[in-house]
Design a protein around this motif. Structure first.
Motif, PDB file in Angstrom:
ATOM      1  N   HIS B 174       1.099  -0.875   0.345  1.00 58.31           N
ATOM      2  CA  HIS B 174       0.340  -0.213  -0.138  1.00 58.31           C
ATOM      3  C   HIS B 174       0.401   1.864   0.036  1.00 58.31           C
ATOM      4  O   HIS B 174      -0.021   2.455   0.102  1.00 58.31           O
ATOM      5  CB  HIS B 174      -1.104   0.088   0.777  1.00 58.31           C
ATOM      6  N   HIS B 175       2.200   0.784  -0.277  1.00 56.36           N
ATOM      7  CA  HIS B 175       2.717   2.724  -0.387  1.00 56.36           C
ATOM      8  C   HIS B 175       3.374   2.483  -1.640  1.00 56.36           C
ATOM      9  O   HIS B 175       4.104   3.426  -2.267  1.00 56.36           O
ATOM     10  CB  HIS B 175       3.671   2.172   0.346  1.00 56.36           C
ATOM     11  N   ASP B 177       1.385   4.409  -4.066  1.00 54.43           N
ATOM     12  CA  ASP B 177       1.923   5.606  -3.784  1.00 54.43           C
ATOM     13  C   ASP B 177       1.108   6.121  -2.652  1.00 54.43           C
ATOM     14  O   ASP B 177      -0.115   5.829  -1.680  1.00 54.43           O
ATOM     15  CB  ASP B 177      -0.115   6.334  -5.196  1.00 54.43           C
ATOM     16  N   ALA B 178       2.135   7.549  -2.478  1.00 54.34           N
ATOM     17  CA  ALA B 178       1.762   7.733  -0.845  1.00 54.34           C
ATOM     18  C   ALA B 178       0.398   8.333  -0.382  1.00 54.34           C
ATOM     19  O   ALA B 178      -0.100   8.990   0.547  1.00 54.34           O
ATOM     20  CB  ALA B 178       2.705   8.866  -0.447  1.00 54.34           C
ATOM     21  N   THR B 179      -0.009   9.003  -1.430  1.00 53.00           N
ATOM     22  CA  THR B 179      -1.143   9.642  -0.849  1.00 53.00           C
ATOM     23  C   THR B 179      -2.668   8.590  -1.012  1.00 53.00           C
ATOM     24  O   THR B 179      -3.382   9.092  -0.420  1.00 53.00           O
ATOM     25  CB  THR B 179      -2.022  10.946  -1.887  1.00 53.00           C
ATOM     26  N   PRO B 181      -5.140   6.310   0.526  1.00 53.55           N
ATOM     27  CA  PRO B 181      -4.915   5.544   2.185  1.00 53.55           C
ATOM     28  C   PRO B 181      -5.047   3.603   2.137  1.00 53.55           C
ATOM     29  O   PRO B 181      -5.298   3.414   1.169  1.00 53.55           O
ATOM     30  CB  PRO B 181      -6.699   5.829   2.355  1.00 53.55           C
ATOM     31  N   ALA B 182      -4.342   3.470   2.739  1.00 53.18           N
ATOM     32  CA  ALA B 182      -3.927   1.862   2.911  1.00 53.18           C
ATOM     33  C   ALA B 182      -5.391   1.657   3.633  1.00 53.18           C
ATOM     34  O   ALA B 182      -6.292   1.917   4.252  1.00 53.18           O
ATOM     35  CB  ALA B 182      -2.805   2.135   4.015  1.00 53.18           C
ATOM     36  N   LYS B 184      -7.783  -0.004   5.295  1.00 57.71           N
ATOM     37  CA  LYS B 184      -7.708   0.213   7.197  1.00 57.71           C
ATOM     38  C   LYS B 184      -7.757  -1.716   8.306  1.00 57.71           C
ATOM     39  O   LYS B 184      -8.548  -2.315   7.191  1.00 57.71           O
ATOM     40  CB  LYS B 184      -9.120   0.286   7.514  1.00 57.71           C
TER      41      LYS B 184
END
Lengths: 168, 412
Positions: B174-175, B177-179, B181-182, B184
């Motif tokens: 989930h990284h 794209d830094a923007t 959200p991962a 939950k």
């Protein structure tokens, strides 16, 4: 104005203040005098941000919960960058690790400012418990919001606190 | 009262400053020490960093910690060390007949975007070190670290570490794209990907002791006869970060189910960076000390606690170790008079060393006797302890305007 967001913010702030009354660096107190180095090794100081809303997030490259909240911090930085809000990541990675921090920022698409604090002066000044930890300092240099641990996904309390600080 | 404390600290500093040695590497910042002793032989390992790289160094003493050799570099690949306060390089000594002990150092080194565990040996009393070799089971994807080491009765070197082989790969997903959200995920569920591993340097198959270990707190490992004792900070349901304990009665082949040392209920979704310490006494009792907020609330100052077990299954009720301020980075050794505990604490806006001796009666009730610290000045932290035949030796980090150095002193 709809009262509901203010009510939610009040609840959130109330939750964040739990225990802060006994801590230096607690909510409502002036932010401690704090200085660090930027990625170029130049001295930087929190006092130079007076007049801006500052979000200080203490973190480290080896901290897993810190990694998890970076996307949210990056999104907040992009959302508020043009509104006189300065989001600063204070890295407590060890001495000599500036290059690693730089690489980490590139790999994680971090565009907000990062300061280096290998001696963990931040924890001494703000009496932090660990990493990550986040403080919001208003334009007058007063701490208005504080979170120990990572922001949970979908947590909007920091965004609300920034908006509140911009309004006041 | 505060004034009296200041005076006491100042007097104490005046009386013991002359006993100290300083370990440092010219032009570098020294930090992150560990120490080990056997007889009168003492070895101190630490990191020394330039502005852009970090290496591991070691100095030895043949006179119980009074004088030390010039530092020798441990890591073969210059600049590959990646250590910090709760993941310092660890040093162990293996006895050898008629010769200085074999010295083994285990440290975390850069490996792509994560870290792995390396070890190196010295057979000439710390003058030179051989090739850096990977700790069995510690390579591959994901970070390894926060290790502790111990030497078994036959000279086998054991390593205990936190292993993020699964959590790192899950995080990478989930990284992209830094923007974005991962997804939950409950902090307790995610922590299940953080694991505790044990291995010996001569082994091939590491043992996974448990999952759900806190990410960034040091582990503690002690070997005593055929038993091996381990303590770490565990993530219990509700993201409660309390101390857990396990032991092996078969030399590290198998470990008992983890036991919660104390129901502290410290709920925090972060890295406290404050692991436990163990010492084993002659009656095979395991003494454990650890920091946690007194009331379990994350915003409260860290206090220091102690408990003891005879059977490895049940612990005495926790007893608070008296401190003068928020306490961190606890260490413990068994001295001639019982367990000796060292830590650093924040007093009057600076970090200071603190030490106490523990006396535990047959019922497990503890009393604490403060010990004069080797340096009561400001800017001292991360103490470590080792016991020689002539007493206990402490090493610690001195913070200075021009970078840190390592102080070493024999305790009185």
């Amino acid at each position: 104005m709809n009262a509901r967001p203010l009510f939610v913010l009040a609840i959130a702030l109330s939750a964040c203040t739990k225990g802060d009354a006994v801590r230096p660096g607690g909510i409502g107190s002036p932010a401690p005098a704090y200085s660090a180095r930027n990625l170029d090794g130049q001295p930087v100081a929190l006092s130079t941000l007076k007049g801006k809303v500052a979000v200080l997030n203490v973190w480290a490259t080896w901290c897993e919960p810190c990694r998890d909240e970076i996307p949210q911090l990056e999104a907040l930085h992009r959302q508020f960058a043009k509104e006189n809000v300065e989001l600063i990541g204070v890295s407590v990675d060890g001495a000599g690790m500036g290059g690693d921090v730089h690489d980490f920022m590139r790999d994680h698409d971090m565009s907000y400012t990062v300061w280096l604090d290998p001696d963990k002066q931040f924890s001494l000044q703000f009496l932090t418990v660990g990493v990550p930890e986040t403080f919001l300092v208003d334009r007058a240099g007063v701490i208005r919001w504080h979170k120990i641990g990572a922001l949970a996904q979908g947590d909007t309390t920091l965004a609300s606190a920034i908006r509140q600080a911009l309004r006041s | 009262m505060k004034l009296l404390l200041h005076i006491a600290l100042a007097l104490s500093a005046l009386t013991v400053q002359a006993q100290q040695s300083t370990l440092a590497v010219d032009g570098r910042t020294s930090a992150n020490p560990s120490i080990s002793a056997q007889g009168q032989f003492v070895a101190v390992a630490w990191s020394a960093a330039t502005t852009s790289s970090m290496d591991i160094f070691l100095s030895t003493s043949h006179d119980g910690g009074v004088t030390f050799s010039a530092p020798a570099q441990v890591n073969a690949v210059a600049g590959d060390a990646r250590v910090s306060g709760e993941l310092p390089p660890r040093v162990a000594l293996v006895p050898r007949k008629g010769a200085a002990p074999e010295i083994i150092v285990v440290w975390t080194a850069k490996s792509g975007t994560s870290t792995r565990l390396l070890s190196a040996r010295s057979l000439d009393g710390g003058k030179t070190f051989g090739a850096s070799t990977a700790v069995p089971g510690s390579t591959g994807e994901g970070s390894r670290g926060w290790q502790s080491v111990a030497v078994g009765p036959t000279g086998r070197v054991f390593v205990l570490w936190l292993d993020h082989r699964e959590s790192m790969s899950a995080g990478a997903m989930h990284h992209q794209d830094a923007t974005m959200p991962a997804p939950k995920i409950d902090p307790t569920e995610k922590a299940a990907l953080s694991q505790l591993y044990f291995s010996s340097l001569d082994g091939t198959n590491p043992v996974r002791i448990t999952r759900s270990v806190c990410y960034c707190c040091k582990t503690s490992l002690v070997s005593d006869g055929g038993n091996v004792y381990a303590a770490w900070r565990h993530v219990y349901p509700g993201s409660q970060r309390d101390i857990a304990f396990s032991m092996s009665r078969d030399g590290g082949k198998t470990f008992s189910s983890p036991v919660r040392v104390s129901d502290d209920h410290w709920q925090i979704d972060g890295c406290p960076e404050n692991g436990p310490a163990i010492a084993i006494d002659a009656q095979h009792r395991a003494h454990v000390a650890w920091p946690t907020p007194k009331d379990g609330k994350d915003a409260s100052a860290l206090a220091l606690f102690y408990a003891v077990t005879r059977d490895g299954r049940t612990f005495s009720p926790r007893a608070e170790i008296p401190t003068h301020g928020p306490a961190s980075h606890v260490q413990m050794v068994l001295g001639a008079d019982g367990p000796l505990v060292a830590w650093d604490e924040i007093v009057s806006g600076t970090r200071r060393l603190a030490m106490t001796r523990i006396h535990t009666d047959a019922a497990g009730k503890a009393t604490f006797t403060p010990v004069t610290v080797p340096d009561a000045g400001a800017g001292q932290w991360y103490p470590v302890l080792a016991t020689t035949t002539s007493g206990t030796v402490a090493a610690w980090v001195r913070q200075g305007d021009k970078g840190g150095s390592i102080g070493v002193a024999r305790l009185r």
